[in-house]
Design a protein around this motif. Structure first.
Motif, PDB file in Angstrom:
ATOM      1  N   THR A  50       3.860   5.887  -2.772  1.00 38.85           N
ATOM      2  CA  THR A  50       3.568   5.228  -1.501  1.00 38.85           C
ATOM      3  C   THR A  50       4.716   5.285  -0.495  1.00 38.85           C
ATOM      4  O   THR A  50       5.836   4.907  -0.800  1.00 38.85           O
ATOM      5  CB  THR A  50       3.188   3.748  -1.745  1.00 38.85           C
ATOM      6  N   THR A 108      -1.033   4.674   0.668  1.00 35.00           N
ATOM      7  CA  THR A 108      -1.982   4.664  -0.448  1.00 35.00           C
ATOM      8  C   THR A 108      -2.690   3.319  -0.512  1.00 35.00           C
ATOM      9  O   THR A 108      -2.189   2.317   0.011  1.00 35.00           O
ATOM     10  CB  THR A 108      -1.268   4.896  -1.797  1.00 35.00           C
ATOM     11  N   GLU A 109      -3.825   3.305  -1.164  1.00 37.45           N
ATOM     12  CA  GLU A 109      -4.480   2.045  -1.469  1.00 37.45           C
ATOM     13  C   GLU A 109      -3.699   1.369  -2.591  1.00 37.45           C
ATOM     14  O   GLU A 109      -2.912   2.017  -3.286  1.00 37.45           O
ATOM     15  CB  GLU A 109      -5.926   2.306  -1.885  1.00 37.45           C
ATOM     16  N   ASP A 111      -2.432   0.184  -5.941  1.00 38.31           N
ATOM     17  CA  ASP A 111      -2.552   0.674  -7.307  1.00 38.31           C
ATOM     18  C   ASP A 111      -1.354   0.128  -8.086  1.00 38.31           C
ATOM     19  O   ASP A 111      -0.221   0.548  -7.847  1.00 38.31           O
ATOM     20  CB  ASP A 111      -2.553   2.198  -7.334  1.00 38.31           C
ATOM     21  N   SER A 113      -0.150   0.738 -10.864  1.00 35.50           N
ATOM     22  CA  SER A 113       0.643   1.736 -11.590  1.00 35.50           C
ATOM     23  C   SER A 113       1.589   2.518 -10.676  1.00 35.50           C
ATOM     24  O   SER A 113       2.428   3.272 -11.171  1.00 35.50           O
ATOM     25  CB  SER A 113      -0.277   2.706 -12.340  1.00 35.50           C
ATOM     26  N   ASP A 114       1.487   2.327  -9.358  1.00 36.21           N
ATOM     27  CA  ASP A 114       2.375   3.002  -8.402  1.00 36.21           C
ATOM     28  C   ASP A 114       3.715   2.269  -8.265  1.00 36.21           C
ATOM     29  O   ASP A 114       4.661   2.818  -7.731  1.00 36.21           O
ATOM     30  CB  ASP A 114       1.680   3.103  -7.038  1.00 36.21           C
TER      31      ASP A 114
END
Length: 133
Positions: A50, A108-109, A111, A113-114
């Motif tokens: 991101t 990014t949306e 998440d 795990s990001d």
């Protein structure tokens, strides 16, 4: 590396208009804002993917950033300033004024795990360095 850009702003007797067109070089997939923050720090992470752009649209706050090469604190005290954060930028948002509203544009949306929560440097060392800025 994180850096401030000055947003295109138009001022006249009717008020002020700040433009976000073509400011970031990523597609915006998520917008969120943070406000009514007490004395707590926010953030304390970096990302795998991101990219972000942070604008304090009201009040002020500081963002201390560590890209594993340099630790730097940025003061966002004008809605004409935009802080660009890359995925490798481990950042902490702090010193929010009572009226602060921090708007964040993300590539990014959401998440889970990001997110990478482990800092490059021990938190104690980071906090001590932060105070020097």
């Amino acid at each position: 590396m994180a850096h401030i850009i000055n947003l295109r702003t138009f001022k006249d007797t009717r008020g002020i208009l700040t433009v976000l067109d073509s400011v970031v070089d990523f597609e915006i997939k998520r917008l969120f804002y943070i406000y009514a923050v007490d004395d707590s720090d926010r953030g304390g992470h970096r990302h795998h993917d991101t990219h972000q752009a942070a604008i304090c649209i009201q009040g002020s706050c500081s963002i201390t950033n560590d890209d594993n090469k340099q630790i730097e604190t940025f003061v966002l005290d004008s809605p004409e300033k935009c802080l660009i954060l890359n995925p490798e930028d481990w950042h902490v948002m702090h010193d929010f004024s009572r009226d602060a509203i921090l708007l964040v544009l993300a590539s990014t949306e959401f998440d889970p795990s990001d997110y990478i929560y482990e800092p490059y440097h021990p938190l104690r060392e980071f906090k001590n360095t932060q105070q020097a800025f």
